[in-house]
Design an enzyme around this catalytic site. Structure first.
Site, PDB file in Angstrom:
ATOM      1  N   GLY A  98       3.892 -20.415  -6.018  1.00 49.40           N
ATOM      2  CA  GLY A  98       2.723 -19.577  -6.224  1.00 49.40           C
ATOM      3  C   GLY A  98       2.258 -19.637  -7.662  1.00 49.40           C
ATOM      4  N   ILE A 149       7.844 -19.060  -8.276  1.00 51.22           N
ATOM      5  CA  ILE A 149       8.321 -20.016  -7.281  1.00 51.22           C
ATOM      6  C   ILE A 149       9.401 -19.304  -6.484  1.00 51.22           C
ATOM      7  CG2 ILE A 149       9.444 -22.233  -6.887  1.00 51.22           C
ATOM      8  CD1 ILE A 149       8.412 -23.101  -9.661  1.00 51.22           C
ATOM      9  N   ASP A 163      -0.532 -22.287   0.973  1.00 52.34           N
ATOM     10  CA  ASP A 163       0.174 -21.010   1.125  1.00 52.34           C
ATOM     11  C   ASP A 163      -0.420 -20.186   2.251  1.00 52.34           C
ATOM     12  OD1 ASP A 163      -2.181 -20.808  -0.420  1.00 52.34           O
ATOM     13  OD2 ASP A 163      -1.476 -19.007  -1.455  1.00 52.34           O
TER      14      ASP A 163
END
Length: 257
Positions: A8, A12, A109
């Site tokens: 992200g 992480i 994501d």
């Protein structure tokens, strides 16, 4: 064992699965520059500290929204774990069909969250991820990614608040005892937390209204999502490891490849 890695903008997040069981989760900062050796050594050190033998990790899957670190991260995994990771991309089999105007704009994501939400809870489902951004992703009854809404994350809004106003301090983000704040810190907490609750309830209701999915299951994830989920009936389920489970599910769909 399967090592799942969610890269992200802020952290992480790593998770280790023994078949379908999540045996451990770990976090690293994303913004600190690292070489491939530093990534490899850090991951091995974290695993060994949790009594997970590196040689037992025989598969790795990565989803990332930070392209700049991927070369070092992937090379570190290959050098230290002797595994070539599966990287979630537009060519990865997910079981989710994206029907937005530009499917390539949907981040890995969000696709991973969509897979987990749909596979674990069926459709229609709305996945709300309280991360650096707060995202709302709508997956229809047939596993179609139909719409996505993006708002500033709670912590992002908080940092903007105290970073842009010289007299406002950095604070812990939590629900204050009352919305009727009488000093600076609780007034900021009230604005951030109750503001996020109000935003969540309005957006969820609006999505139900415009989509026609009155039986919509709303699933929340992300670090600060727990605070919001327990304060509103608009969220049905909070699952902290939703993204890691989504990575596991995607790996299982692609491992024969």
């Amino acid at each position: 064992m399967l090592l799942t890695i969610d890269v992200g903008n802020t952290n992480i997040t790593l998770g280790v699965f023994d078949n379908d069981k999540l045996t451990g989760t770990f976090r690293m900062t994303t913004k600190q520059p690292r070489t491939s050796d530093e990534y490899g050594f850090s991951i091995c050190d974290i695993l060994q500290h949790r009594d997970i033998h590196v040689r037992d990790v025989d598969a790795v899957i990565v989803a990332s929204v930070v392209p700049d670190i991927m070369h070092s991260l992937i090379n570190g995994i290959i050098k230290y774990l002797s595994v070539s990771p599966l990287v979630v991309s537009s060519g990865t089999k997910t079981g989710i069909r994206i029907v937005t105007e530009n499917p390539k704009e949907i981040g890995p994501d969000r696709i991973v969250d969509a897979v987990a939400g749909y596979e674990l809870y069926g459709g229609p489902v709305l996945v709300v991820d309280f991360g650096t951004a707060t995202t709302y992703d709508l997956i229809g009854p047939g596993g179609t990614f139909e719409a996505g809404i993006t708002a500033p994350g709670i912590e992002t809004a908080a940092r903007s608040l105290w970073g842009g106003a010289a007299m406002l301090p950095a604070i812990e983000i939590k629900k204050p005892k009352s919305i009727l704040a009488k000093e600076t810190i609780s007034s900021m907490q009230a604005g951030l937390v109750y503001g996020a609750i109000g935003q969540t309830e309005y957006i969820v209701n609006k999505i139900k209204e415009e989509s026609g999915y009155e039986n919509l299951t709303v699933v929340a994830t992300g670090g600060l999502g727990k605070i919001i989920a327990r304060e509103t009936e608009s969220i049905d389920i909070y699952k902290s490891d939703l993204t890691l489970n989504g990575l596991r599910l995607i790996y299982n769909k692609n491992k024969k490849r």
